[in-house]
Design an enzyme around this catalytic site. Structure first.
Site, PDB file in Angstrom:
ATOM      1  N   TRP A 260       0.846  -1.231  -0.124  1.00 29.48           N
ATOM      2  CA  TRP A 260      -0.124   0.418   0.447  1.00 29.48           C
ATOM      3  C   TRP A 260       0.841   1.033  -0.374  1.00 29.48           C
ATOM      4  O   TRP A 260       1.766   1.208   1.215  1.00 29.48           O
ATOM      5  CB  TRP A 260      -0.298   0.202   1.035  1.00 29.48           C
ATOM      6  CG  TRP A 260      -1.155   1.452   1.155  1.00 29.48           C
ATOM      7  CD1 TRP A 260      -0.947   2.045   2.295  1.00 29.48           C
ATOM      8  CD2 TRP A 260      -2.765   2.318   0.908  1.00 29.48           C
ATOM      9  NE1 TRP A 260      -1.907   3.207   2.000  1.00 29.48           N
ATOM     10  CE2 TRP A 260      -3.252   3.293   1.445  1.00 29.48           C
ATOM     11  CE3 TRP A 260      -3.904   0.923   0.340  1.00 29.48           C
ATOM     12  CZ2 TRP A 260      -4.393   2.737   1.125  1.00 29.48           C
ATOM     13  CZ3 TRP A 260      -5.076   2.215  -0.213  1.00 29.48           C
ATOM     14  CH2 TRP A 260      -4.853   3.121   0.423  1.00 29.48           C
ATOM     15  N   ASN A 262      -0.075   5.713   0.027  1.00 29.37           N
ATOM     16  CA  ASN A 262      -0.667   6.815   0.671  1.00 29.37           C
ATOM     17  C   ASN A 262      -0.428   7.971  -0.025  1.00 29.37           C
ATOM     18  O   ASN A 262       0.678   8.186  -0.348  1.00 29.37           O
ATOM     19  CB  ASN A 262      -2.182   7.108   0.914  1.00 29.37           C
ATOM     20  CG  ASN A 262      -1.988   6.798   2.677  1.00 29.37           C
ATOM     21  OD1 ASN A 262      -1.406   5.678   3.144  1.00 29.37           O
ATOM     22  ND2 ASN A 262      -2.662   7.656   2.522  1.00 29.37           N
ATOM     23  N   ASP A 263       0.174   8.780   0.960  1.00 26.33           N
ATOM     24  CA  ASP A 263       0.291  10.036   0.686  1.00 26.33           C
ATOM     25  C   ASP A 263       2.067  10.479   0.223  1.00 26.33           C
ATOM     26  O   ASP A 263       2.529   9.777   1.688  1.00 26.33           O
ATOM     27  CB  ASP A 263       0.059  11.259   1.787  1.00 26.33           C
ATOM     28  CG  ASP A 263      -1.125  10.974   2.448  1.00 26.33           C
ATOM     29  OD1 ASP A 263      -2.219  10.789   1.799  1.00 26.33           O
ATOM     30  OD2 ASP A 263      -1.896  12.208   3.503  1.00 26.33           O
ATOM     31  N   ARG A 390      -4.045  16.813  12.730  1.00 28.48           N
ATOM     32  CA  ARG A 390      -2.501  15.786  11.950  1.00 28.48           C
ATOM     33  C   ARG A 390      -1.788  16.849  10.875  1.00 28.48           C
ATOM     34  O   ARG A 390      -2.399  18.031  10.107  1.00 28.48           O
ATOM     35  CB  ARG A 390      -3.327  14.751  11.616  1.00 28.48           C
ATOM     36  CG  ARG A 390      -3.881  14.150  10.545  1.00 28.48           C
ATOM     37  CD  ARG A 390      -4.106  13.240  10.109  1.00 28.48           C
ATOM     38  NE  ARG A 390      -5.986  12.573   9.425  1.00 28.48           N
ATOM     39  CZ  ARG A 390      -6.804  12.736  10.033  1.00 28.48           C
ATOM     40  NH1 ARG A 390      -6.615  12.990  11.041  1.00 28.48           N
ATOM     41  NH2 ARG A 390      -7.709  12.450   9.132  1.00 28.48           N
ATOM     42  N   ASP A 391      -0.689  16.134  10.466  1.00 28.35           N
ATOM     43  CA  ASP A 391       0.060  15.956   8.944  1.00 28.35           C
ATOM     44  C   ASP A 391       0.230  17.509   9.243  1.00 28.35           C
ATOM     45  O   ASP A 391       0.362  19.018   9.539  1.00 28.35           O
ATOM     46  CB  ASP A 391      -0.918  16.147   8.071  1.00 28.35           C
ATOM     47  CG  ASP A 391      -1.797  15.138   7.931  1.00 28.35           C
ATOM     48  OD1 ASP A 391      -1.452  14.361   8.357  1.00 28.35           O
ATOM     49  OD2 ASP A 391      -3.543  15.283   7.139  1.00 28.35           O
TER      50      ASP A 391
HETATM   51  C1  FRU Z   1      -4.588  11.956   4.032  1.00 25.81           C
HETATM   52  C2  FRU Z   1      -4.016  10.919   5.541  1.00 25.81           C
HETATM   53  C3  FRU Z   1      -3.377  11.866   5.687  1.00 25.81           C
HETATM   54  C4  FRU Z   1      -3.092  11.174   7.106  1.00 25.81           C
HETATM   55  C5  FRU Z   1      -2.345   9.993   6.304  1.00 25.81           C
HETATM   56  C6  FRU Z   1      -2.520   8.977   6.736  1.00 25.81           C
HETATM   57  O1  FRU Z   1      -4.733  10.874   3.184  1.00 25.81           O
HETATM   58  O2  FRU Z   1      -5.623  10.829   5.790  1.00 25.81           O
HETATM   59  O3  FRU Z   1      -4.540  12.806   7.218  1.00 25.81           O
HETATM   60  O4  FRU Z   1      -1.892  11.449   7.881  1.00 25.81           O
HETATM   61  O5  FRU Z   1      -3.435   9.597   5.086  1.00 25.81           O
HETATM   62  O6  FRU Z   1      -2.074   7.739   6.270  1.00 25.81           O
END
Ligand code: FRU
Length: 720
Positions: A260, A262-263, A390-391
């Site tokens: 997987w 994601n970001d 977050r982030d």
């Molecule tokens: C965005 C997100 C962020 C988080 C991350 C978790 O896609 O939800 O807010 O930090 O992905 O994987």
């Protein structure tokens, strides 16, 4: 399988339970040479590891603080050291922690009430595992009724073990219930199968047949030497990429070696190399137990896989995941700030490195660096999080560090909260930089503030879209002058890198096929092409593919330089599933011009990009795929009249279609044609004539991500 079944020492403590009697009877029925061995007898009479090839502990009763395996740990260890196997089923898997085989115990154990066919959901990566040599499917229902004890990993991963299977229940795949795990112990192998392998309750014949084949396979697999530890080396990552050779996997967009993504995170240019980290789950193609994956590039477009850079610490504030964050150069020290998750709490954590290759990171001893969200705000609480908080995006100004963190305000909407710090460790809350007008329940994830010279750009991801605001930071608030969406399709949580005086952005291109299709593919998620962001002389946003992307053009394909399209006549352009098409279109008196790509000769599959006289660009996926697990929706964006004629750069890369319109508007879609001959590209004007003033087409390279030994800069991380 012809190999003779292994000799099995069937372990038990005290009295055999009814379930254990049933399992022993099954062993006899299946002609295993098996013997029940009480733990008490193991040391005294049966210290000899040669006696059984496999020790099997099929434990159905709860495991209290007294774990009988501990008393015989030395015998079990020497059994494994001589290449023996150990199978731990039902609640038995819990024993791995006491046995020094594993430092992280399964975090879920109990009794499941099973009412429909249920069992392991095998990982694509391990299709060739000896345990499933006699099974053709990945969904392996082994039980269909009864109260069945289990042990499994749900929110944490074993530190050393490799997950082989999750759970399928009825029609539903449940990837986060991780039930089968294997550990290499020198020449020996331990397999924990906390799945529903039970023998006492009669089950349907078909289910019993799967259960029997799997149990026999697992017993056999513990005595077969395999190399199924979690891949941590270049060779391991390379093997993962090779194994997961799905035809939908893009070739010029970065994808994870398997599992997987994601970001994109922590983008930084360091020692003249570009580093991309990304949200990564090593346990499979689903979002859970998030680590930071890592890849490096010398040229912005070809990538080498590096080992996982950041993993959750079982006792840390990031126990449940290392979520998104960014990287900065703190006076020569690469430093990252990321969000740690622990239960319902998420807080900022810091890590630094002096490794020139950015492979080994040291977490700050005093994490989290912010202990709670600001208490004067009504921060949104949800089922998952006590406070959505977050982030990170960090920049330096006026001799101070500044950062924004994403959140949602209970009665208002998304917000980006501004903090300042002298040293990245001690942070002072300054107030919201911007609060959205998007209504209660919205969260702004992954806010990022970018300095585009004349203007500043703030973008936020709100679960649906990536909204941007162009304007100026005015003291501690953001003055919005223009707004829009960075991309109108499958594009989310982008992050950027300052490269000299340009800003280069990548976004996550999430899949648009369902979870079980992703599970079967064995990988999920791609990064967009690198996009250069700037503003034009009117202060409007420009987005262009980075010039380096041109290096991915393998060869130019013959096309006419210009074309007049008669009404409703289709002009075939070329073929290919990895193409760049560049064209300039004027509608004349046509209602629309359609560019179709990834089209089958008989039209059964076709992806259509339609430019209409209403000033819209539409990505129509109604007939993009015959696979019902793929989306068939339509995405659209406005291309305002000032943009005429329309110039398009379209990148077709198997399951990615990434479109740049007039170097301004982006629309990215994921599509999953199933047919090998779904590769046609053509143009058609509808309802009138249209002119294509310029047309160029290239076949693109299809192998930008590599994980070969020679360029591998990082040694594998030590085991925890
Ligand atoms: C965005 C997100 C962020 C988080 C991350 C978790 O896609 O939800 O807010 O930090 O992905 O994987």
């Amino acid at each position: 399988m012809d190999a003779s079944p292994p000799r099995v020492g069937f372990l038990y403590a005290g009295e055999l339970t009814a379930e254990q009697h049933a399992a022993l009877a099954w062993l006899k029925d299946e002609s295993f040479d098996a013997e029940a061995v009480a733990f008490d007898d193991l040391d005294a009479d049966h210290g000899d590891a040669d006696e059984w090839e496999v020790l099997w502990w099929h434990r159905d009763a709860p495991l209290g603080t007294e774990n009988p395996l501990v008393a015989v740990a030395a015998t079990v260890e020497s059994h494994l050291a001589e290449g023996g196997g150990l199978l731990l089923t039902l609640r038995g898997m819990v024993a791995v922690a006491a046995l020094d085989v594993e430092s992280v115990a399964p975090d879920a154990t109990g009794v499941d009430s099973v009412t429909e066919p249920t069992g392991p959901l095998w990982r694509r990566l391990y299709d060739d595992h000896p345990a499933v040599a006699d099974l053709d499917e990945r969904r392996l229902p082994v039980c269909d009724r009864g109260a069945v004890p289990f042990a499994r990993y749900e929110t944490v991963l074993p530190a050393r073990g490799e997950v082989l299977a999750a759970t399928v229940r009825g029609e539903q795949d449940i990837p986060h219930e991780m039930t089968v795990v294997s550990w290499d112990e020198g020449p020996g192998t331990v397999i924990g199968a906390g799945a529903r392998l039970a023998f006492d309750e009669p089950v349907a014949d078909e289910v019993a047949a799967t259960r029997n084949a799997l149990t026999a396979g697992l017993l056999r697999a513990t005595t077969t030497e395999t190399d199924h530890a979690r891949p941590k080396t270049a060779a391991g990552l390379h093997a993962m990429r090779e194994t997961v050779d799905d035809p939908a996997r893009p070739g010029c967009h970065f994808t994870p070696p398997a599992n997987w993504l994601n970001d994109p995170n922590g983008l930084i240019r360091w020692n003249d190399r570009y580093h991309v980290f990304y949200q990564y789950n090593p346990a499979g193609p689903f979002h859970n137990t998030i680590h930071w994956g890592h890849a490096v590039s010398d040229d912005l477009v070809h990538w080498t896989d590096e080992p996982v850079a950041l993993a959750p610490s079982p006792d840390g504030p990031d126990r449940d995941g290392c979520w998104s964050g960014c990287a900065v150069d703190d006076d020569g020290t690469a430093t990252i700030l990321y969000t740690g998750g622990d239960g319902r709490t998420q807080l900022p954590c810091l890590a630094t490195t002096d490794d020139p290759n950015l492979c080994r990171w040291e977490k700050h001893g005093d994490n989290p660096v912010i202990e709670s969200p600001p208490d004067d705000l009504d921060i949104l609480e949800t089922e998952h999080w006590r406070a959505e908080f977050r982030d990170h995006s960090i920049w330096q100004a006026d001799g101070e560090w500044h950062q924004i963190i994403g959140t949602g305000l209970e009665d208002r909407g998304g917000a980006a909260l501004l903090y300042t710090s002298p040293d990245l460790r001690e942070w002072h809350y300054e107030g919201p930089l911007l609060v959205g007008d998007d209504g209660p329940g919205t969260v702004w994830e992954c806010p990022e503030l970018l300095d585009l010279g004349e203007k500043q750009l703030l973008h936020v991801s709100d679960y649906e879209n990536v909204a941007y605001f162009l304007g100026d930071v005015d003291g501690s608030s953001f003055d919005v002058q223009r707004r829009g969406l960075l991309d109108h399709g499958d594009f989310y949580a982008p992050q950027s890198l300052r490269d000299g005086d340009r800003t280069v952005m990548w976004g996550w291109l999430p899949e648009a096929r369902d979870l079980s299709a992703q599970w079967d593919a064995g990988w999920s998620g791609a990064l967009s092409l690198p996009r250069v962001l700037s503003t034009d002389s009117d202060g409007r946003l420009r987005q262009q593919p980075a010039p380096e992307v041109e290096a991915l053009r393998e060869r130019s394909l013959p096309t006419p330089d210009a074309l007049t399209l008669a009404a409703d006549e289709r002009e075939r352009l070329t073929d290919g599933d990895a193409l760049e098409l560049q064209l300039e279109v004027a509608l004349d008196d046509a209602d629309a011009v359609e560019l179709t790509v990834l089209a089958a000769p008989d039209g059964t599959e076709t992806t259509t990009l339609r430019y209409t006289s209403g000033g819209e660009l539409v990505l129509d996926r109604t007939n993009a795929s015959e696979d019902h697990r793929a989306t068939a929706d339509t995405r659209r964006m406005a291309v305002p009249p000032y943009d005429e004629p329309l110039s398009l750069r379209v990148f077709v890369d198997r399951s990615v279609v990434e479109v740049f319109a007039n170097e301004r508007h982006c629309l990215t879609g994921r599509v999953y044609p199933t047919r090998e001959d779904s590769t046609g590209a053509s143009l058609c004007a509808t309802g009138g004539r249209a002119t294509v003033e310029r047309l160029d087409c290239w076949a693109m390279e299809t192998d930008v991500a590599r994980s070969e030994e020679p360029s591998f800069a990082c040694a594998p991380l030590p085991e925890p």
